[in-house]
Enzyme design. Structure first.
Site, PDB file in Angstrom:
ATOM      1  N   LYS A 146      31.938  -4.873  -4.220  1.00  0.00           N
ATOM      2  CA  LYS A 146      30.973  -4.077  -3.460  1.00  0.00           C
ATOM      3  C   LYS A 146      29.633  -4.785  -3.263  1.00  0.00           C
ATOM      4  O   LYS A 146      28.954  -4.570  -2.267  1.00  0.00           O
ATOM      5  CB  LYS A 146      30.743  -2.720  -4.126  1.00  0.00           C
ATOM      6  CG  LYS A 146      31.871  -1.732  -3.874  1.00  0.00           C
ATOM      7  CD  LYS A 146      31.427  -0.302  -4.168  1.00  0.00           C
ATOM      8  CE  LYS A 146      32.495   0.698  -3.801  1.00  0.00           C
ATOM      9  NZ  LYS A 146      33.676   0.649  -4.722  1.00  0.00           N
TER      10      LYS A 146
ATOM     11  N   GLU B 220      24.719   7.409  -0.346  1.00  0.00           N
ATOM     12  CA  GLU B 220      25.367   8.387  -1.217  1.00  0.00           C
ATOM     13  C   GLU B 220      26.278   7.604  -2.138  1.00  0.00           C
ATOM     14  O   GLU B 220      26.606   6.447  -1.884  1.00  0.00           O
ATOM     15  CB  GLU B 220      26.198   9.369  -0.395  1.00  0.00           C
ATOM     16  CG  GLU B 220      27.568   8.847   0.037  1.00  0.00           C
ATOM     17  CD  GLU B 220      27.489   7.733   1.068  1.00  0.00           C
ATOM     18  OE1 GLU B 220      26.505   7.717   1.851  1.00  0.00           O
ATOM     19  OE2 GLU B 220      28.395   6.883   1.097  1.00  0.00           O
TER      20      GLU B 220
ATOM     21  N   SER C 224      39.866  -6.403  -7.052  1.00  0.00           N
ATOM     22  CA  SER C 224      38.558  -6.002  -6.502  1.00  0.00           C
ATOM     23  C   SER C 224      37.473  -5.777  -7.545  1.00  0.00           C
ATOM     24  O   SER C 224      36.293  -5.927  -7.248  1.00  0.00           O
ATOM     25  CB  SER C 224      38.727  -4.744  -5.649  1.00  0.00           C
ATOM     26  OG  SER C 224      39.358  -3.716  -6.389  1.00  0.00           O
TER      27      SER C 224
HETATM   28  C1  LIG Z   1      34.950   1.132  -4.526  1.00  0.00           C
HETATM   29  C2  LIG Z   1      36.028   0.298  -5.048  1.00  0.00           C
HETATM   30  C3  LIG Z   1      37.244   0.142  -4.341  1.00  0.00           C
HETATM   31  C4  LIG Z   1      37.563   0.911  -3.089  1.00  0.00           C
HETATM   32  O1  LIG Z   1      36.765   0.607  -1.991  1.00  0.00           O
HETATM   33  P1  LIG Z   1      37.310  -0.205  -0.745  1.00  0.00           P
HETATM   34  O2  LIG Z   1      36.232  -0.017   0.266  1.00  0.00           O
HETATM   35  O3  LIG Z   1      38.610   0.383  -0.336  1.00  0.00           O
HETATM   36  O4  LIG Z   1      37.444  -1.613  -1.175  1.00  0.00           O
HETATM   37  C5  LIG Z   1      38.194  -0.729  -4.839  1.00  0.00           C
HETATM   38  N1  LIG Z   1      37.995  -1.410  -5.988  1.00  0.00           N
HETATM   39  C6  LIG Z   1      36.855  -1.290  -6.696  1.00  0.00           C
HETATM   40  C7  LIG Z   1      36.707  -2.077  -7.942  1.00  0.00           C
HETATM   41  C8  LIG Z   1      35.831  -0.433  -6.256  1.00  0.00           C
HETATM   42  O5  LIG Z   1      34.711  -0.312  -6.969  1.00  0.00           O
END
Ligand SMILES: *Cc1c(COP(=O)(O)O)cnc(C)c1O
Length: 400
Positions: A94, A116, A382
């Site tokens: 993010k 938000e 992610s």
């Molecule tokens: C917020 C989040 C997501 C989901 O958000 P996307 O916009 O779909 O990428 C996925 N993995 C993590 C670690 C997150 O914090």
């Protein structure tokens, strides 16, 4: 695919074929137009690009590595690789778009970032970016979520952000979105609204994609460098879709690479027990843009659920909606239990505790590896799972 995909999608009105756009009140429309114009004017400048490059390298610690999962591959087959966005500063992908949005704010002379947050992950990433640039940061959050996500609320406050409790309606994400937009519209000169994924009205799905493309650009090059070829399969979890689009965007022209977006199957595929927007949803309107979404009988956004709070959104990025219809990417589900099992498997076989969101992608990669033991699979990891450890152990216990 179009000759120059990124210039073709979205079109100038923010459409990815029939999806996307900006269906918003006229005041907001004028503000979104200003942000769009500023984005095109500023983000292509040498000064902007070189500052963002420097931030990525020296502050975020990019490039993040691609790692070959030796023990996981040995156990399940295939050759499984992870793009380590969990090692990006603040522990998830993010920050890639938050630093971009905040840098744009700085170039626009804005003083305050407004957003938000649901689970608080976006709020923490944005508060981090605000601290870096010396900008004020105001995060709107439902009272219910504030109680649930205490550590992230504390993190935001330590980073200097103001957390505004939202006390009306269901006191969760939807009301927080309205509250943040309202606050932004009171002072659009000095503030900017920063969305947390490739969702919302144009230009956000485009802007957030552009800032997340670095993930795919790095990963493709790293993978080729490590193996001499492209991955057979690329896997990412999909909430709004930002980490997935960042990764997928580098492989859209590579017909030999198959793309898989993984949605949260939750407890079951009954409405209300999952957030599998593209698997179970229909095209419709949500929060000012068109995409696949989950609706109740009245056509309102349906309640959604996932063990991973970062994935429980009843809409999805318009670009994913288009890629699904074009069959350029496949979308499938992983349920809570499979995600929890993968959370422990990756921890114990590789020493990497994944975010519960990312564990959905890991679980899917394991299934693909079992089915296609000859293939190479690149997973977008992610984020890291430190935020989830207490919850997981309290609710599911430790495996033997
Ligand atoms: C917020 C989040 C997501 C989901 O958000 P996307 O916009 O779909 O990428 C996925 N993995 C993590 C670690 C997150 O914090």
């Amino acid at each position: 695919m179009a000759e120059n995909y990124f210039k073709t999608y979205p079109n100038k009105d923010g459409f990815f074929k029939e999806y996307g756009g900006a269906f918003i009140p006229p005041v907001l429309e004028a503000e979104m137009k200003k942000i769009t114009d500023a984005y095109f004017a500023i983000s292509k400048s040498h000064a902007f690009i070189s500052e963002l490059r420097s931030i990525r390298k020296h502050y975020q610690g990019r490039p993040t590595p691609v790692y070959y999962c030796n023990r996981l591959s040995e156990k399940y087959g295939g050759r499984i690789y992870m793009k380590r966005e969990d090692l990006n500063h603040s522990g998830a992908h993010k920050l890639n778009h938050c630093m971009g949005e905040a840098l744009l704010a700085k170039h626009l002379g804005k003083k305050k970032l407004i957003a938000e947050t649901g689970a608080g992950q976006h709020g923490v990433a944005l508060a981090t970016a605000a601290a870096y640039f010396g900008l004020e940061c105001e995060i709107h959050m439902g009272e219910v979520d504030i109680a649930k996500e205490h550590p992230n609320v504390v993190r935001m406050k330590i980073l200097g952000a103001t957390v505004v409790p939202v006390t009306h309606g269901l006191k969760t994400l939807k009301e927080a979105v309205d509250s943040a937009f309202e606050a932004y519209l009171k002072d659009p000169i000095n503030s900017i609204y920063c969305i947390g994924s490739v969702v919302g009205p144009h230009p956000f799905p485009m802007m957030v994609r552009e800032f997340q493309r670095i993930v795919g650009i790095e990963a493709r090059e790293q993978f080729v460098d490590m193996t001499g070829e492209l991955p057979d399969k690329v896997v990412a979890c999909v909430g709004g879709g930002s980490n997935a689009i960042g990764m997928f965007s580098a492989f859209l022209e590579d017909d030999e690479t198959k793309l898989y977006g993984v949605e949260p199957g939750g407890l079951s595929l009954e409405l209300g027990e999952h957030a599998a927007t593209m698997t179970k949803g229909v095209p419709g309107m949500i929060h000012g843009f068109k995409c696949y979404n989950l609706q109740d009988e009245k056509g309102e956004p349906a309640p959604v659920y996932s063990v991973a709070s970062g994935l429980d959104y009843p809409g999805v990025g318009p670009e994913h909606s288009m890629l699904k219809d074009l069959n350029k990417a496949n979308y499938d589900v992983i349920n809570d239990k499979e995600a929890i099992d993968a959370f422990y498997e990756l921890s114990r076989l590789e020493g990497i505790i994944p975010a519960l969101e990312s564990a959905h992608a890991v679980a899917y990669a394991i299934k693909l590896a079992q089915k296609h033991p000859q293939s190479s699979i690149l997973v977008n990891l992610s984020g890291r799972g430190d935020k989830d450890i207490d919850f997981v152990v309290d609710k599911y216990g430790l495996p033997n």
